[in-house]
Scaffold this motif. Structure first.
Motif, mmCIF file in Angstrom:
data_model
loop_
_atom_site.group_PDB
_atom_site.id
_atom_site.type_symbol
_atom_site.label_atom_id
_atom_site.label_comp_id
_atom_site.label_asym_id
_atom_site.label_seq_id
_atom_site.Cartn_x
_atom_site.Cartn_y
_atom_site.Cartn_z
ATOM 1 N N LEU A 1 -0.561 7.231 1.403
ATOM 2 C CA LEU A 1 -2.385 7.075 1.353
ATOM 3 C C LEU A 1 -2.991 8.249 0.442
ATOM 4 O O LEU A 1 -2.546 8.837 0.895
ATOM 5 C CB LEU A 1 -2.785 6.894 2.722
ATOM 6 C CG LEU A 1 -2.068 5.608 3.303
ATOM 7 C CD1 LEU A 1 -3.000 5.806 4.628
ATOM 8 C CD2 LEU A 1 -1.442 4.429 2.761
ATOM 9 N N ILE B 1 -12.366 5.222 3.286
ATOM 10 C CA ILE B 1 -11.052 4.795 3.957
ATOM 11 C C ILE B 1 -11.368 3.646 4.924
ATOM 12 O O ILE B 1 -10.961 2.947 4.689
ATOM 13 C CB ILE B 1 -10.794 6.009 5.564
ATOM 14 C CG1 ILE B 1 -10.283 7.120 4.891
ATOM 15 C CG2 ILE B 1 -9.483 5.715 6.614
ATOM 16 C CD1 ILE B 1 -10.186 8.069 6.021
ATOM 17 N N PHE C 1 -10.436 1.668 1.763
ATOM 18 C CA PHE C 1 -9.158 1.385 2.125
ATOM 19 C C PHE C 1 -9.169 -0.082 3.196
ATOM 20 O O PHE C 1 -8.197 -0.395 3.150
ATOM 21 C CB PHE C 1 -8.614 1.955 2.400
ATOM 22 C CG PHE C 1 -7.189 2.612 2.106
ATOM 23 C CD1 PHE C 1 -6.040 1.947 1.124
ATOM 24 C CD2 PHE C 1 -6.150 2.574 3.492
ATOM 25 C CE1 PHE C 1 -4.851 2.027 1.376
ATOM 26 C CE2 PHE C 1 -4.820 2.285 3.893
ATOM 27 C CZ PHE C 1 -4.376 1.349 2.651
ATOM 28 N N ASN C 2 -9.259 0.233 4.805
ATOM 29 C CA ASN C 2 -9.251 -0.349 5.484
ATOM 30 C C ASN C 2 -9.072 -1.856 4.932
ATOM 31 O O ASN C 2 -9.047 -2.845 5.821
ATOM 32 C CB ASN C 2 -9.980 0.368 6.716
ATOM 33 C CG ASN C 2 -9.042 1.427 7.211
ATOM 34 O OD1 ASN C 2 -7.807 1.634 6.761
ATOM 35 N ND2 ASN C 2 -9.827 1.920 8.387
ATOM 36 N N GLU D 1 -3.332 -8.264 3.600
ATOM 37 C CA GLU D 1 -2.883 -8.448 4.228
ATOM 38 C C GLU D 1 -2.932 -10.011 4.409
ATOM 39 O O GLU D 1 -2.147 -11.367 5.593
ATOM 40 C CB GLU D 1 -3.185 -7.810 5.493
ATOM 41 C CG GLU D 1 -2.361 -6.649 4.838
ATOM 42 C CD GLU D 1 -1.481 -5.947 6.309
ATOM 43 O OE1 GLU D 1 -0.999 -4.662 6.170
ATOM 44 O OE2 GLU D 1 -2.411 -5.277 6.986
ATOM 45 N N ARG E 1 1.581 -7.741 2.145
ATOM 46 C CA ARG E 1 2.226 -6.186 2.466
ATOM 47 C C ARG E 1 1.577 -5.356 2.142
ATOM 48 O O ARG E 1 1.285 -4.879 0.752
ATOM 49 C CB ARG E 1 3.797 -6.358 2.947
ATOM 50 C CG ARG E 1 3.597 -7.882 3.900
ATOM 51 C CD ARG E 1 5.845 -7.352 4.702
ATOM 52 N NE ARG E 1 5.037 -6.910 5.572
ATOM 53 C CZ ARG E 1 4.882 -5.974 7.121
ATOM 54 N NH1 ARG E 1 3.815 -7.467 6.987
ATOM 55 N NH2 ARG E 1 4.263 -5.345 7.211
ATOM 56 N N GLU F 1 3.198 -1.077 2.265
ATOM 57 C CA GLU F 1 3.590 -0.132 2.750
ATOM 58 C C GLU F 1 3.764 0.996 2.176
ATOM 59 O O GLU F 1 3.709 0.641 0.855
ATOM 60 C CB GLU F 1 5.167 -0.903 2.216
ATOM 61 C CG GLU F 1 5.003 -1.957 2.930
ATOM 62 C CD GLU F 1 5.842 -2.729 4.011
ATOM 63 O OE1 GLU F 1 5.865 -1.761 5.175
ATOM 64 O OE2 GLU F 1 6.570 -3.462 3.903
ATOM 65 N N ALA F 2 2.860 2.044 3.036
ATOM 66 C CA ALA F 2 3.145 3.140 2.988
ATOM 67 C C ALA F 2 4.758 3.353 3.063
ATOM 68 O O ALA F 2 5.031 3.361 4.132
ATOM 69 C CB ALA F 2 2.265 3.725 3.541
ATOM 70 N N GLY F 3 4.514 5.320 3.107
ATOM 71 C CA GLY F 3 5.637 5.747 2.967
ATOM 72 C C GLY F 3 7.244 5.682 2.049
ATOM 73 O O GLY F 3 8.073 5.714 2.266
ATOM 74 N N MET F 4 6.890 4.801 0.978
ATOM 75 C CA MET F 4 7.558 4.487 0.301
ATOM 76 C C MET F 4 7.820 5.025 -1.354
ATOM 77 O O MET F 4 6.578 5.060 -2.075
ATOM 78 C CB MET F 4 7.953 3.585 0.285
ATOM 79 C CG MET F 4 8.522 2.360 1.021
ATOM 80 S SD MET F 4 8.960 0.720 0.905
ATOM 81 C CE MET F 4 9.602 0.017 2.828
#
Lengths: 426, 414
Positions: free
Chosen positions: B34, B254, B257-258, B265, B270, B272-275
């Protein structure tokens, strides 16, 4: 003596741009002053850590729960959780490991000892006096949701006993059950076997032991290395042979894939073969579905089922495959939790000094479940310790998505957690 | 199979996803982590300064788009599309419960106080920031807190006063915000979501404020219950309350973003973070899939069309090495950025002309497809939006969010 290289994880700290996003999302530092946050304990304290240095600069890193939310949100790819895990191992090396942490690190041993006389073991562990003593003598929180031994025998015994009924087919898949399924929740394994066989796969259960994660979390790296090596010896050949190795425990599969090789610096061809052959069971079923090979003869499940993808699952970085597959089940309504962590974080929330922190962290999740309304009778989550924590925090039963899928195939009863008669006549 | 795979979860990625899903497409957003929105001030800067007149604030940004170079993304889109994108953004954020406002004189830039007490031009701001506009002549009471880092009310008030804006400062006890030893602004904002804490702070504000003043506070007035917190404080204090953005992490960013993520959603997208995307596959100029890094095997994402919303050198869309080479990380698209370190920066840190390293990027055609040196599209099914684009300097122009919204919202424009 086991030594860890600081080179594969360490340089990632130079990518830190001090943006504090990790601290903003850290569920632990949000509820306690005892953990200053991932940025401080990770990339910042790391600058003061040297291999062989006499004193660690930061004891607070012991309060990192290892949930890996920091890694998930870091925009620059710093391996914060790994930095912290290594720092905890350094502390363990300097100060020794308390008996409590050694015990919590050995849930396989505990599981095995208890399963010989599960009723006695359950009574012995789950009574007010022994929980009081465990808290006072060992520091295991008396309210923490410790599991119950299966009184129905272990998963391994069931699998052996039912060999004749098991499907024998050309297509084969290897199942890694983990310690919790083996001794506490054999019904998870039964559901997994039923789902895999329903899709035409023969299930192989090779010799296996604890993945080593509880030891890694408690800084016992040398012991974890032995455990991982034995799993590699047992399963690398199967992985090389092209058999997918699927697991229902999200933290076990993460350890086999990444945690053990990375934290322990184990990179032999066998270790890598196993790493590349391991799948979370839903990650693999999703792959099957994308190839059009997953059976979708689902019965409707008329249920509102709040689902929490555990932090250790999200750490696989494969999205939320369990959610995607469960979404195929007719009439099943699945509100999705965005809570960061349930708070238990493996063995973290069991410890007396961390129990309340774990409950405060989990409040975000418990509140999400409460907000879904009174018609919610059950929740779903992939990880065993998280389910126990979720049940503890919400007073609602919680199920593994594989149980839900097995139920949708008509093979499993979600209430009693038993295989239906139909599953035996497959 | 999805229709649009968006890479990047900053403002341009989220806007692209919104535009695509609103047109009935199946959309997925993946991101390495993020960022972007978590660093920005949460306001929407469209155009604060022109390249040829860096010291004069642009008063009416949309009327000055014609003064931008021909290869500027705003010029490629045209002013009507820029306006349309911003209108859609305003309607969306209002629908999602985080309304944004422009200046009272329609079409003008707001001038809002920064945490250093400078006035920064922003075209749209969340309701809680827009009340701090310099065009309102009500004097300001700038409220800070003991022990709160990087927010010094005396500094802000003094600098505002020097610019002719009546302002004074007061510092309140840190304990009003938190019982914690230390906490960052996001954690403090979450603490203020607690009604009892809001009430206690309101009492102190009522004591401190003088008749006719408006109250400027650091941007930590609630996270999930932000609107209620601001309303409650203003009612109790009997004075308008506004937020001044803080150093990162940015609570207003933030919140945005939220809010946008929840809105997407709800529409079935979707995020997806961490990709992190580490591999791509194309056949005959058509991208078939990209793959993201996981704990074991790379994970393939197939789609009909792909949107690159990974940002520039600051957003993480570009990488560099010690030689000064700069490359785009997913497709290695051709960049206009100087490939020598000695040409990255001008000598002065705050050089009025900005720095060349932030001015280069991916050249695109009218359909926002990346193009090669001959002007031919690199891939038939790839679009580039936001901070990665060439022909602009989002920092010096103060145009980062405007570019993200305009290019993202117009993703499907013919």
């Amino acid at each position: 003596m086991h030594t860890t290289s600081w080179h594969s994880v360490g340089p990632s700290l130079d990518e830190c741009i001090k943006c504090n996003i990790c601290t903003s999302y850290c569920p632990v530092s949000a509820v306690t002053d005892l953990f200053p946050g991932p940025k401080y304990s990770g990339p910042q304290a790391q600058r003061f850590r040297e291999s062989g240095q006499p004193d660690t600069p930061d004891q607070a890193v012991d309060y990192c729960s290892g949930c890996r939310v920091c890694n998930e949100v870091c925009p620059t790819g710093v391996k914060i959780a790994e930095l912290n895990a290594r720092a905890r191992a350094q502390i363990a090396k300097e100060k020794g490991i308390p008996l409590r942490n050694r015990l919590l690190g050995r849930n396989e041993l505990m599981g095995r000892i208890g399963h010989y006389a599960p009723r006695l073991a359950n009574f012995g562990l789950h009574n007010a006096v022994s929980r009081f003593l465990a808290e006072k003598v060992m520091g295991i929180a008396r309210q923490a949701p410790l599991p119950y031994w299966s009184t129905d025998g272990s998963f391994g015994a069931w699998f052996k006993r039912t060999q004749k009924e098991r499907l024998h087919a050309r297509q084969k898949v290897v199942y890694f059950h983990g310690c919790a399924t083996m001794y506490y929740e054999p019904f998870i394994g039964k559901a997994a076997v039923a789902v895999l066989e329903h899709n035409g796969y023969e299930v192989i259960v090779p010799p296996q032991n604890c993945c080593g994660l509880p030891m890694l979390s408690n800084g016992e790296f040398a012991a974890a290395e032995g455990y991982h090596q034995r799993n590699v010896n047992s399963m690398a050949g199967l992985a090389r042979g092209g058999y997918p190795i699927v697991g229902t425990s999200t933290s076990c599969t993460l350890t086999l894939k990444e945690e053990a090789p990375e934290l322990l610096d184990m990179h032999s061809p066998d270790v890598t073969a196993l790493k590349m052959g391991v799948w979370d069971i839903f990650e693999w079923l999703r792959e099957l579905h994308e190839e059009g090979k997953l059976r979708t003869d689902f019965r409707p499940i008329n249920l509102k089922l709040p689902y929490h993808a555990p932090c250790q699952y999200r750490a696989h970085r494969v999205g939320k495959p369990a959610l995607e597959i469960m979404a195929l089940i007719p009439e099943l309504e699945i509100p999705e939790s965005h809570a960061r962590c349930c708070g238990i974080a493996g063995t973290y929330g069991y410890k007396t000094e961390k129990y309340q922190i774990g409950m405060d962290v989990g409040e975000e999740l418990f509140q999400f479940v409460r907000e879904q309304g009174d018609d919610v009778t059950m929740t779903a989550c992939d990880s065993e310790t998280c389910r126990w924590q979720l049940e503890h925090g919400t007073d609602l039963p919680s199920r593994h998505p594989i149980e839900v899928l097995a139920a949708a195939y008509g093979l499993y009863d979600l209430e009693t957690r038993e295989l239906t008669s139909q599953s035996n006549s497959m | 199979m999805i229709d649009y795979l968006v890479m990047g979860a900053g403002l341009s990625g989220l806007m692209s996803a919104y535009a695509a899903v609103q047109s009935g497409h199946r959309v997925k957003v993946i991101a390495k982590g993020l960022g972007a929105l978590h660093w920005g001030a949460g306001s929407i800067d469209v155009l604060g300064y022109l390249p040829q007149a860096r010291d004069a604030v642009v008063r009416r940004p949309l009327e000055r788009l014609a003064d931008l170079p021909a290869n500027h993304p705003y010029t490629i889109l045209g002013p009507a599309a820029v306006q349309d994108g911003l209108d859609k953004f305003m309607r969306l954020t209002e629908e999602l419960g985080l309304p944004y406002y422009g200046a009272e004189a329609a079409g003008e830039n707001l001038l809002l106080p920064s945490p250093a007490g400078a006035l920064r031009p922003a075209f749209l701001a969340p309701a809680a920031q827009s009340a701090g506009t310099a065009s309102d002549d009500a004097p300001m009471l700038i409220v800070g807190f003991e022990r709160l880092r990087d927010f010094y009310p005396e500094l802000i008030a003094e600098n505002l006063t020097r610019q002719g804006i009546a302002a004074r400062a007061v510092k309140l006890p840190y304990e009003l915000l938190s019982d914690r030893r230390d906490a960052n602004t996001v954690q403090l904002a979450q603490e203020l979501d607690d009604e009892n804490r809001t009430e206690r702070l309101a009492e102190f504000l009522r004591e401190a404020v003088r008749p006719g003043e408006r109250i400027g506070l650091p941007a930590l007035l609630g996270l999930a219950r932000h609107a209620q917190v601001v309303t409650r404080l203003a009612l109790a204090a009997g004075a308008p309350v506004f937020e001044i953005p803080t150093l990162p992490p940015s609570v207003p960013g933030i919140r945005l973003f939220n809010t946008l993520r929840a809105g997407l959603e709800a529409r079935g997208v979707r995020v997806e973070a961490g990709m992190e995307v580490i591999e791509m596959n194309a056949e005959e100029g058509v991208i078939r899939w990209v793959a993201s890094e996981t704990s074991a095997r790379p994970l393939r994402h197939s789609a009909e069309r792909f949107v690159l919303a990974t940002g520039g050198i600051l957003g993480g869309g570009f990488m560099s090495d010690h030689t000064g080479r700069i490359w785009e990380t997913v497709f290695d698209l051709p960049l206009t950025t100087p490939q020598s370190r000695s040409q990255w920066f001008r000598p002065a840190f705050l050089a009025p002309d900005g720095h060349p390293v932030f001015q280069g990027g991916v050249r695109v055609n009218a359909a926002f497809q990346p193009v090669d040196a001959q002007g031919a599209p690199c891939f038939a099914n790839l679009h580039v939006v936001g901070g990665a684009l060439a022909g602009c300097d989002p920092l010096a122009e103060r145009s980062l969010e405007g570019l993200a919204i305009a290019t993202g919202m117009n993703l499907l424009k013919e």
